[in-house]
Structure formats: C-alpha cells, structure tokens
Design a protein around this motif. Sequence first.
Motif, short mmCIF file in Angstrom:
data_model
loop_
_atom_site.label_atom_id
_atom_site.label_comp_id
_atom_site.label_asym_id
_atom_site.label_seq_id
_atom_site.Cartn_x
_atom_site.Cartn_y
_atom_site.Cartn_z
N ALA A 40 13.46 -128.68 -34.23
CA ALA A 40 12.15 -128.06 -34.11
C ALA A 40 11.92 -127.13 -35.30
CB ALA A 40 12.04 -127.30 -32.80
N PRO A 41 10.66 -126.86 -35.63
CA PRO A 41 10.38 -125.95 -36.75
C PRO A 41 11.05 -124.59 -36.57
CG PRO A 41 8.38 -127.09 -36.08
CD PRO A 41 9.43 -127.41 -35.05
N GLY A 42 11.76 -124.14 -37.58
CA GLY A 42 12.42 -122.85 -37.55
C GLY A 42 13.67 -122.78 -36.72
N LYS A 43 14.13 -123.90 -36.19
CA LYS A 43 15.33 -123.92 -35.35
C LYS A 43 16.38 -124.85 -35.93
CE LYS A 43 12.92 -122.84 -31.04
NZ LYS A 43 12.69 -123.24 -29.63
N LEU A 80 15.07 -144.30 -26.40
CA LEU A 80 15.19 -143.06 -25.65
C LEU A 80 13.90 -142.89 -24.86
CD1 LEU A 80 16.93 -140.43 -25.21
CD2 LEU A 80 15.47 -139.39 -26.95
N LEU A 81 13.99 -143.04 -23.55
CA LEU A 81 12.84 -142.82 -22.68
C LEU A 81 12.80 -141.34 -22.32
CD1 LEU A 81 10.47 -143.76 -20.96
CD2 LEU A 81 12.11 -144.32 -19.15
N MET A 82 11.71 -140.67 -22.67
CA MET A 82 11.55 -139.25 -22.45
C MET A 82 10.46 -139.03 -21.41
SD MET A 82 11.83 -137.84 -26.38
CE MET A 82 10.27 -138.61 -26.83
N ASN A 83 10.84 -138.50 -20.27
CA ASN A 83 9.90 -138.20 -19.19
C ASN A 83 9.77 -136.69 -19.02
OD1 ASN A 83 9.39 -140.93 -18.39
ND2 ASN A 83 11.33 -140.94 -17.27
N SER A 84 8.70 -136.29 -18.33
CA SER A 84 8.46 -134.88 -18.01
C SER A 84 8.58 -134.00 -19.25
CB SER A 84 9.43 -134.41 -16.92
OG SER A 84 9.29 -135.19 -15.76
N LEU A 85 7.92 -134.40 -20.30
CA LEU A 85 8.05 -133.69 -21.58
C LEU A 85 7.49 -132.28 -21.50
CD1 LEU A 85 7.24 -136.66 -23.93
CD2 LEU A 85 9.32 -135.26 -24.04
N LYS A 86 8.16 -131.38 -22.21
CA LYS A 86 7.81 -129.97 -22.26
C LYS A 86 7.46 -129.58 -23.68
CE LYS A 86 11.32 -129.00 -18.74
NZ LYS A 86 12.55 -128.22 -18.44
N PRO A 87 6.67 -128.52 -23.86
CA PRO A 87 6.37 -128.07 -25.23
C PRO A 87 7.63 -127.82 -26.06
CG PRO A 87 4.89 -127.01 -23.71
CD PRO A 87 5.89 -127.76 -22.87
N GLU A 88 8.70 -127.34 -25.44
CA GLU A 88 9.93 -127.08 -26.17
C GLU A 88 10.66 -128.34 -26.62
OE1 GLU A 88 10.74 -125.62 -21.85
OE2 GLU A 88 9.02 -125.84 -23.18
N ASP A 89 10.18 -129.51 -26.18
CA ASP A 89 10.71 -130.77 -26.69
C ASP A 89 10.11 -131.15 -28.04
OD1 ASP A 89 12.40 -131.35 -24.44
OD2 ASP A 89 10.62 -132.03 -23.33
N THR A 90 9.11 -130.41 -28.47
CA THR A 90 8.47 -130.68 -29.76
C THR A 90 9.49 -130.55 -30.89
OG1 THR A 90 6.29 -129.96 -29.03
CG2 THR A 90 6.70 -129.94 -31.39
N ALA A 91 9.64 -131.61 -31.66
CA ALA A 91 10.64 -131.63 -32.74
C ALA A 91 10.53 -132.94 -33.49
CB ALA A 91 12.05 -131.47 -32.17
N VAL A 92 11.20 -132.99 -34.63
CA VAL A 92 11.45 -134.26 -35.29
C VAL A 92 12.73 -134.83 -34.70
CG1 VAL A 92 11.91 -135.45 -37.46
CG2 VAL A 92 10.28 -133.56 -37.40
N TYR A 93 12.67 -136.04 -34.22
CA TYR A 93 13.82 -136.69 -33.60
C TYR A 93 14.44 -137.67 -34.59
CZ TYR A 93 12.68 -134.77 -29.05
OH TYR A 93 12.44 -133.92 -28.00
N TYR A 94 15.76 -137.54 -34.76
CA TYR A 94 16.50 -138.35 -35.72
C TYR A 94 17.52 -139.23 -35.02
CZ TYR A 94 14.77 -134.94 -39.13
OH TYR A 94 13.98 -134.14 -39.91
#
Length: 119
Positions: A40-43, A80-94
């Motif tokens: 995630a940005p800044g993390k 990768l099936l992602m359910n119940s997504l949260k704002p904190e899941d926002t990121a670039v996924y590699y």
Amino acid sequence: QLQLVESGGDLVQPGGSLRLSCSASRFNLDYYAIGWFRQAPGKERERVSCVTRDGITLYADSVKGRFTISRHNAMNMIDLLMNSLKPEDTAVYYCAVDFECWMVNPSGWGKGTLVTVSS
C-alpha cells in the motif's frame, strides 16, 4: 527467463469482491511455490497468500477467511479470490514465485496490479 503477469485489479466498493490472476510462462509451475504480496502507499510490502509446491495454502492473518488462493497447474496460473474487501486492502498486488513460500527475495516478480477499495 521466467515471466509472471498479474491481472484483475480494479476499483471496487467496500464489501465487494475481485479475482486476481497470475499467469506464468517459460517455466513449469508444478515445481514452484507461488503467491501474492501487496504494498500500500507509504507502507512496507506484506505477505498476502501463497501455495507451496505440494499444494499447501498459506494466508496472512489480515486476509484469512476472506481471500482464497487456487493453483491451476494445467494452465500454469494461479488466482486469488478476494471477498469482503476493505479499504485497507487497497494496494498494488504482486505475484511472486520461488522454491518455497515467503522468500525475502523471490526468484520472480510480476509488475503488479492495482486494487483500490473505496466508496
């Protein structure tokens, strides 16, 4: 040289779902562990999920019960099936590959796909 290409990242509302895919080429996925990191940005970069070469699935505590990783060796890919997504899941996924899961410096990386969870 091995190649990994991610796809499926998008903008999605909280509570929604996405399916990410990672396609491998120039090597046989059967002999490798493969999985997902995110940043995630800044993390700092963090582990998300991984499948070992013998089929064991691993998940970070933050996504356990919400995300599901699957191997499709015949197609030389994973998703990768992602359910119940949260704002904190926002990121670039590699997508990343190596002989074992969770290597500090995996043998191969994709360029990433952006997941944005927002109203």
